[in-house]
Write a protein that holds these residues in place. Structure first.
Motif, PDB file in Angstrom:
ATOM      1  N   GLU A 102       0.836  -1.212   0.000  1.00 35.26           N
ATOM      2  CA  GLU A 102       0.000   0.000   0.000  1.00 35.26           C
ATOM      3  C   GLU A 102       0.865   1.254   0.000  1.00 35.26           C
ATOM      4  O   GLU A 102       0.500   2.280  -0.567  1.00 35.26           O
ATOM      5  CB  GLU A 102      -0.915   0.009   1.238  1.00 35.26           C
ATOM      6  N   ARG A 103       2.017   1.161   0.653  1.00 40.58           N
ATOM      7  CA  ARG A 103       2.923   2.320   0.705  1.00 40.58           C
ATOM      8  C   ARG A 103       3.807   2.403  -0.537  1.00 40.58           C
ATOM      9  O   ARG A 103       4.633   3.301  -0.642  1.00 40.58           O
ATOM     10  CB  ARG A 103       3.811   2.230   1.951  1.00 40.58           C
ATOM     11  N   GLY A 104       3.698   1.439  -1.416  1.00 42.76           N
ATOM     12  CA  GLY A 104       4.513   1.465  -2.636  1.00 42.76           C
ATOM     13  C   GLY A 104       5.950   1.014  -2.431  1.00 42.76           C
ATOM     14  O   GLY A 104       6.789   1.171  -3.312  1.00 42.76           O
ATOM     15  N   ILE A 105       6.238   0.459  -1.281  1.00 41.92           N
ATOM     16  CA  ILE A 105       7.607  -0.016  -1.022  1.00 41.92           C
ATOM     17  C   ILE A 105       7.871  -1.300  -1.805  1.00 41.92           C
ATOM     18  O   ILE A 105       8.974  -1.523  -2.296  1.00 41.92           O
ATOM     19  CB  ILE A 105       7.817  -0.210   0.496  1.00 41.92           C
ATOM     20  N   ILE A 106       6.863  -2.134  -1.941  1.00 38.90           N
ATOM     21  CA  ILE A 106       6.968  -3.264  -2.866  1.00 38.90           C
ATOM     22  C   ILE A 106       5.885  -3.096  -3.925  1.00 38.90           C
ATOM     23  O   ILE A 106       4.863  -2.432  -3.673  1.00 38.90           O
ATOM     24  CB  ILE A 106       6.825  -4.648  -2.180  1.00 38.90           C
ATOM     25  N   THR A 107       6.128  -3.671  -5.079  1.00 34.63           N
ATOM     26  CA  THR A 107       5.207  -3.479  -6.202  1.00 34.63           C
ATOM     27  C   THR A 107       4.677  -4.815  -6.684  1.00 34.63           C
ATOM     28  O   THR A 107       5.181  -5.885  -6.319  1.00 34.63           O
ATOM     29  CB  THR A 107       5.935  -2.806  -7.377  1.00 34.63           C
TER      30      THR A 107
END
Lengths: 624, 624
Positions: free
Chosen positions: A364-369
């Motif tokens: 959700e935080r965009g740290i993993i895609t």
């Protein structure tokens, strides 16, 4: 000498050599450690060399019921399983109920110690004093429920009880559990230890009754306990009928039900979908541990969509948290389905849920895609992602391999500052109580020898408002060192070593748990331990376990909480604004170590304390 | 009077009144019908009025083992379950092995007749002569494996044997089966009859040994049988180790393995993916029916993708066909997964696979669209569609509701000329032998009293090339009437009524099945039936079953095959160019009826034939 309760025999199984030996149980050992976790930790400290690989053949597994197990004492059908944890590197000890623990006693054993490593997948079949090593290559890869049935059929005995691992344990997932019947030896990755030993299962059957030292005293001690059960306002009326699901509503109302990987406690509280009544609507019956009058274990049947027809034992509160609020689930049926799947795969439901919640927050935080997650939208509330990831974790398939060893390992693999969102203590994922507003819980999680452990770090006073042994303000840090020691020592002596069900302390006899244990010891075993001596056993266990961890390199710095809990106040709900500040944690730790008689700066037990507990040799080993 | 084998007692259970009664088994009945299907069809004809709704309380279910069941005779651990089929409207009779059938005998019963309808979900627990009606409302909705375990736990008896239905039977799916342990009472929708009676399960436990009339004759008869087993070139070497999976390779090579809903037989033969060796690579063990030395039941474990860890008993050849070649599957693991799921849901694996194959062909042809299929790409080879549709069928969810009652009902619901692609006879989906090049099979399917039934319509001569009772050309129509009668009567007397495993006839003693049955009858029961009299029992059964169907309105016109088989020659493979022309079918039917002693134009048994078989009262009932 003990005159009942104990079998007087410990079974030691060497998987490397495929041999087994019988060892006597000394009265000294029985007096000093009672059984269960006490026995396990004593063997662990004495037999496992410092620094060994928990997944190497040098590790041991101790399956230890207690003196009351199988003896018809209510709430005592349990065992402790102890080894060095591959998840934490510290003492790994987990409890389980059901029927397997009693079967150990009925087979004439006080404990089973498993050591070494089998050359190929094996299971051990114990029929009383007959121990066989059986080929389990064909069972390797089976799910836990199927595995149990295959073994029962092979042994031509439907009454044999089997404790086994699933694909997760075979693949050395550090959050793998063991399963016996529908029950887990859940936490600290002990299933991976079994897997590392090529031990798929232990099957056991016994027929010897457990001896009772004094039938008259037994009758009285048992009656006292059963009366307390009946008098409890919640034990039969609530827990017998709905298990622990009501804790969801309670913690939700208090604002301490962790949600969305602890980012939304107090904000996201979908009680309607996953609380007590939702679970009650799915309950079709209950099952009892051996000789238990309560039967808290609820059978629940999912009813909707792709989950219709899926049955699970539980989910209990912790699993409602881990597969419910923590992963942002708003409906009950995916929680039930995930619970069953985790059991079948042999994954600890708390650790696997919290690890998936961790991945969801990163996503959700965009740290993993989505490129990293095998195309799965790993978002809070996505039930399909939850189910798919559990399976992938157990088989170390793709992104599942990143998550397969829990949050701490996943954070290390992912990097990118993700550790900030990894909700664990010493590597063990946090149970379902937001300790920012339950501070004895917080201190309990920080100091438990197993990491963030709801069985070792629980403070029922803060959750149920019970003023025993004294009234408690859950928001305050003051006095929590003393309370935590009382809780830890009482639990270790009564719940972990007897070992008795947590209900005994939390619901039935919070004020007299040690007295009851003392009375039962005399009645069942003939050993006279005063209530103070019983409590002392708990203190001894906590000191010895601490010493094991110290020897492994743990220090005061490891007695901490995830950064989020120390820096982010709760944003909404019944505990809004609270957090455990670093200062509060330090203050609580100072008080805790000081009252423990441990060195305050290092958290290491002193020679004086160890000697006082009869553990002088431990002080020698630590060089203190 | 019989002196062994039979218990002499039939248990009649009235679900409406919640009462049970005991009825004697007469020697006349034993002599005339032996047991199993014989008993079932006799009760069905005598007790079920013409025209009743098979899913109404007027239908009955007869669970009948035979005189050898539970008596230690190898290959005899079976029972027949008989009722009016909701799928065909004809006689519904299906066999099952495992342990449940023997338990009926050990409990002291020759048959259990269930009639009426319980007011609410119920299960019946039979402990010897103690019969209890137990509330099963809580079990309603459970999958079959969970249901069995719940009941065992409730009865505090892990050795009780349970035969139950899953969600499909509860929802009156006309292709619902029953499951006992891992074994199905598979075909003709008898699971729906249980569901219509609100009967979730029968649990049974017995402890009485079955009496043997002559130990000496028993020893000899048993030895003869076991010797024949040992001498068989395939029974132990192949079927004990690989079950029936090798039939996939055999029929594939012959060009008679039906593929893609029978549109691609001989063209699409993915033996590498779904044949014997593929299945052998997944086999982890085998299980035995009660006292069976062979153990053909293979435990197979899926290993890849989302199916890893899924275990199934089998799949046997028929299921490899239905969930494999018939739905265009090229990999083994989805077949295993679908097999397990169908068992859990309580769906007949043949009928459900063929029904899904039917939908796939319609989808590929554009007759149905993705708007109708709940967004599922219902294409050949789509394993996800297979799994999703099974679940949807069992729960009558969306498009699953269209398919839930089998191909004939689905074709009626869909219309648009789809009946052309519906592969059934009398409503029963075709088993896995393309009868265009196995003509006795074709005639067997057309004339079997249950519809297209591999157990009633089998011609091992055509598949295995065995020249018993005479050499056979599988492509020829000539002489197939006589062969079919021999097969049907031999099977009915030995396999359906004793009832013995099909291996007895197909693998071990094709030439002496009736002789063996005769010898066993004398040894076990003390009744002297010559081999000719045994064969006569089979003829009697086939005539009585036919009479039941005639009374229900079936005529010669119903003794046919799907249009495709009569008009589309096989396009490729080892049987290329063959079909069953309408002329051939008519010729075979003429020969068949004529040799049966039935009216050739109507297919109705004559009074003379019925009287000859001691069924004069049946002729009265039919008015012939």
């Amino acid at each position: 000498m003990y005159a009942g309760g104990y079998a007087g025999r410990i079974l030691r199984i060497d998987l490397t050599r495929k041999t087994w030996t019988e060892e006597p149980l000394s009265e000294e050992m029985a007096r000093a450690f009672i059984g269960g976790a006490g026995f396990g930790i004593k063997h662990l400290f004495d037999e496992v060399k410092p620094g060994i690989d928990p997944l190497g053949p040098e590790n041991i597994l101790v399956f230890a019921p207690g003196p009351f197990t199988g003896a018809g004492v209510p709430c005592a059908s349990r065992m402790a399983v102890t080894g060095k944890s591959p998840l934490t590197g510290a003492v790994g000890m987990a409890l389980s109920g059901g029927h397997f623990p009693s079967e150990i006693k009925l087979a004439g054993w006080d404990a089973i110690i498993v050591e070494g490593k089998a050359e190929s997948p094996t299971y051990v079949a114990i029929m009383g004093s007959d121990v066989r090593f059986r080929d389990a290559r064909h069972c390797w890869g089976t799910l836990t429920f199927d595995c149990q049935q295959i073994i029962k059929n092979e042994l031509h005995d439907q009454n044999v009880r089997v404790c086994c691992i699933g694909p997760a344990g075979e693949r050395l997932s550090r959050i793998a559990c063991m399963i016996n019947e529908r029950r887990a030896v859940g936490r600290k990755g002990l299933g991976a230890v079994m897997g590392s030993k090529n031990l798929k299962a232990i099957a056991i059957r016994g027929t010897q009754p457990v001896a009772i030292a004094s039938e008259e005293k037994y009758r009285v001690a048992r009656a006292v306990l059963l009366k307390a059960f009946k008098d409890s306002p919640v034990l039969y009326p609530e827990f017998s009928r709905c298990g622990t699901s009501m804790v969801t509503d309670l913690t939700g109302a208090m604002g301490v039900l962790p949600a969305k990987n602890w980012s939304a406690t107090g904000e996201f509280v979908p009680i309607e979908g996953i609380g007590r009544d939702a679970h009650a609507s799915r309950t079709i019956g209950r099952e009892h541990c051996y000789d238990c009058p309560v039967g808290c274990s609820q059978l629940r049947l999912a009813r909707t969509g792709p989950y219709a027809g899926i049955l699970s034992e539980g989910p209990d509160f912790e699993t409602i948290y881990s597969f419910g609020s923590c992963v942002g689930m708003t409906e009950v049926d995916p929680v039930i389905a995930a619970d069953r799947l985790a059991d079948e795969l042999g994954l600890d439901s708390i650790s696997s849920g919290v690890t998936i919640a961790f991945a969801m927050e990163l996503f959700e935080r965009g740290i993993i895609t989505i490129e990293e997650t095998d195309g799965i939208e790993v978002r809070f509330g996505n039930d399909e992602a939850l189910i798919k990831l559990l399976r992938k974790m157990a088989f170390r398939d793709g992104f599942g391999g990143v998550l397969a060893d829990g949050t701490a390992a996943a954070a290390r693999r992912i990097g990118r500052g993700s550790e900030k969102y990894a909700m664990h203590v010493k590597g063990l994922e946090l149970p379902g109580y937001d300790v920012r507003a339950l501070k004895a819980h917080g201190l309990g999680y920080a100091t438990s020898y197993t990491g963030a452990d709801h069985c070792r770090g629980y403070a029922f006073q803060e959750v149920f408002g019970v003023p025993i042994p004294w009234p408690v303000d859950r928001f305050a840090a003051e006095g929590k060192g003393k309370l935590t020691i009382w809780n830890q020592d009482t639990r270790a002596s009564t719940l972990d070593s007897a070992p008795m069900c947590a209900f005994l302390l939390d619901m039935a006899v919070p004020d007299t748990a040690c007295q009851n244990t003392s009375a039962l010891m005399e009645a069942v075993t003939g050993l006279d331990l005063t209530p103070q001596e019983v409590l002392r056993v708990g203190e001894r266990i906590n000191n010895l376990a601490r010493a094991f961890n110290v020897r492994e390199g743990f220090t005061r710095a490891d007695d901490t909480l995830p950064e989020r809990l120390l820096t982010e106040p709760l944003k909404a709900g019944g505990s809004k604004g609270h957090l455990v500040s670093r200062e509060e944690l330090d203050k609580m730790l100072d008080e805790y170590y000081s009252l423990r008689g441990w060195d305050v700066s290092s958290g290491v037990p002193t020679r004086a304390k160890l000697a006082e507990l009869g553990l002088g040799y431990v002080a020698d080993a630590l060089g203190v």
